[in-house]
Enzyme design. Structure first.
Site, PDB file in Angstrom:
ATOM      1  N   MET A  78     -14.851  30.050  39.757  1.00 11.75           N
ATOM      2  CA  MET A  78     -15.225  29.016  38.792  1.00 11.75           C
ATOM      3  C   MET A  78     -16.703  28.633  38.894  1.00 11.75           C
ATOM      4  SD  MET A  78     -11.840  26.562  39.009  1.00 11.75           S
ATOM      5  CE  MET A  78     -12.363  25.496  37.646  1.00 11.75           C
ATOM      6  N   HIS A  79     -17.166  27.900  37.894  1.00 12.38           N
ATOM      7  CA  HIS A  79     -18.440  27.161  37.889  1.00 12.38           C
ATOM      8  C   HIS A  79     -19.700  28.015  37.752  1.00 12.38           C
ATOM      9  CE1 HIS A  79     -15.750  24.075  39.355  1.00 12.38           C
ATOM     10  NE2 HIS A  79     -15.662  24.618  40.541  1.00 12.38           N
ATOM     11  N   ASP A 237      -9.872  30.426  39.066  1.00 10.81           N
ATOM     12  CA  ASP A 237      -9.090  31.057  40.138  1.00 10.81           C
ATOM     13  C   ASP A 237      -8.008  30.152  40.714  1.00 10.81           C
ATOM     14  OD1 ASP A 237     -10.955  29.387  41.389  1.00 10.81           O
ATOM     15  OD2 ASP A 237     -11.869  30.989  42.569  1.00 10.81           O
TER      16      ASP A 237
END
Length: 489
Positions: A78-79, A237
């Site tokens: 992520m991110h 995830d």
């Protein structure tokens, strides 16, 4: 029919092939480099992700009837910030979830814009790993690159885009960008304005189990699959791992012991803790979840074993650990700074309590216990919201250790359910693909039919009591060190 789950991780992409009954037919993993151009920075090349994903799919399907492939979906780190120009070319390496360069931008967002405003707009506050401060960093430090941005996307969405030509994201992954209105499942106009981006630069939002498109003809030909293969949006995830472990519906819990560590609690209702110590995100099942995320979990043990004591024989090292709940050594697992619940990029890994009789096994035990104690920090926040959890699923590389599962069960005083497949995000991705193709009515039905618990690790009252005393000591260490962490930075 066959379904492909793509777990785009930090060190490798793992690809899983699942049949229509939920049985795993094949697993392939392909590694790619991780770059640290400056201390605290963490980057990867999106082109490497795509190249290894395509190579991995070819290997995954080598011995199977490719005409049976019906769907592909994702779990992904992520991110991360991926930016493309008007020619759809990557402008700069992706800035990853565990990158700590955005302290100034986070301070601006949290203290100038204000945490109350951020929580109102997005249900969350700013952490260095989130995407919005990364966008501001590019705007402030690389204005020439910022001016070229045509598309902003997340890591797994870059793969979906390359496969389908559709600029897409899902609600769970978008929740970690700090530009997304989690409660209303849409982009936040206010945050777009704050970051200086236009909504058309952001992707179209889908639920995780929705079809975003089909595989492009040239890609289908290269892979030997049908052009009608559906690609579902997938999930971040942790949300994908939750699907893969059956952590869907109301009041379910999953602990992930991967590179990072998470405690994930699913809920049918939207909720935020008053200090924003936990992330309040949209879930891949169509509802919501709370999540505490620590930046270093199984990676702490890998660092200790591989880099410090120099062994790959994790099992033998853990056999020397026999006195649980009695260790006088403590370890703060903040090797990359920390997110939940401290939100402090300056925090650092710390051993304390060593004496002349401290053994190698004591140090190894402290690492395992430190991760468990840090997970409990987030669990305590969830309990303060009235969340009642008495058991959890577990997944990730660290979940392969019987000792670590026992420690976690007793530190958190939870029954730890071990499932048949520990393939978390990849399994969740395959399940989301199956839902998108109509194999299952919804995510909860898929989880109920596919996920099977094969063992449960039960806490014992005596060990719970010992670890309770140890935890009370552990939670005093970070506040005592915090000012020092800030100074040594």
């Amino acid at each position: 029919m066959l379904y492909i789950g793509v777990d785009l991780g930090t060190s490798a992409v793992k690809l899983l092939l699942m049949d229509n009954e939920g049985k795993i037919q094949n697993i392939v993993s392909k590694e790619y480099p991780l770059y640290f151009p400056h201390p605290g920075w963490s980057e990867q090349k999106p082109e490497d992700w795509y190249e290894q994903t395509i190579a991995g799919i070819k290997e995954l399907l080598k011995d199977f009837d490719k005409s049976q492939v019906a769907g592909i979906s994702f779990g992904g780190q992520m991110h991360g910030l991926v930016i493309l120009d008007e020619k759809d070319e990557v402008i700069r390496p992706a800035i990853l979830w565990n990158d700590g360069r955005t302290s100034e931008e986070c301070d601006y967002l949290n203290n100038v814009i204000g945490k109350d405003k951020l929580s109102e707009y997005t249900a969350n506050i700013s952490f260095t790993g989130f995407t919005a401060p990364k966008i501001l960093w590019v705007k402030n430090k690389e204005p020439e690159n910022f001016a070229r941005i045509c598309r902003i996307m997340l890591p797994k969405d870059y793969i979906a885009y390359k496969l389908t030509g559709v600029h897409c994201t899902d609600v769970s992954d978008a929740s970690g960008m700090l530009i997304f209105d989690v409660k209303n499942r849409c982009w936040s106009k206010e945050m777009c304005d704050i970051c200086g981006v236009k909504e058309e630069q952001l992707a179209k939002i889908y639920e995780s189990y929705e079809t975003v498109g089909t595989v492009l003809p040239e890609i289908a030909k290269e892979l030997g699959i049908s052009e009608n293969v559906r690609v579902a949006a997938g999930a971040g995830d942790n949300a994908a791992a939750a699907v893969g472990t059956g952590t869907v519906g109301d009041g379910m819990c999953n602990i992930s012991l991967g590179t990072s560590g998470t405690i994930f609690i699913s809920s049918n209702k939207f909720g935020v803790d008053k200090y924003n110590a936990l992330h309040a995100f949209a879930h891949a099942d169509g509802h919501y979840h709370l999540m505490g995320c620590m930046l270093s979990a199984a990676s702490c043990n890998k660092w200790w074993m591989d880099d410090i004591i120099g062994t790959g024989d994790y099992g033998t090292e853990q056999k020397e650990i026999t006195k649980l709940g009695e260790n006088h050594v403590y370890f703060l697992p903040y090797l990359m700074g920390e997110r939940s619940p401290h939100n402090n990029p300056n925090a650092r890994g710390t051993f304390i309590g060593m004496t002349m009789d401290t053994t190698r096994a004591d140090m190894t035990q402290a690492v395992l216990e430190g991760v468990a104690f840090a997970l409990r920090d987030s669990f305590e926040v969830a309990k303060s919201l009235g969340v009642k959890i008495d058991r959890t699923k577990i997944c990730g590389g660290g979940a392969k250790s019987p000792l670590w599962k026992k420690i976690i069960a007793n530190v958190l005083n939870l029954k730890v359910d071990v499932i048949e497949s520990e393939e978390g995000p990849a399994m969740g991705g395959a399940m989301l693909a199956a839902v998108a193709c109509g194999e299952y009515t919804n995510v909860e039905e898929a989880a109920a039919k596919i996920v099977k618990v094969v063992d449960t690790v039960e806490p014992t009252p005596e060990l719970v009591e010992k670890y309770e005393a140890r935890y009370q000591q552990f939670k005093e260490i970070y506040p005592a060190c915090k000012a020092l962490f800030d100074k040594i930075q």
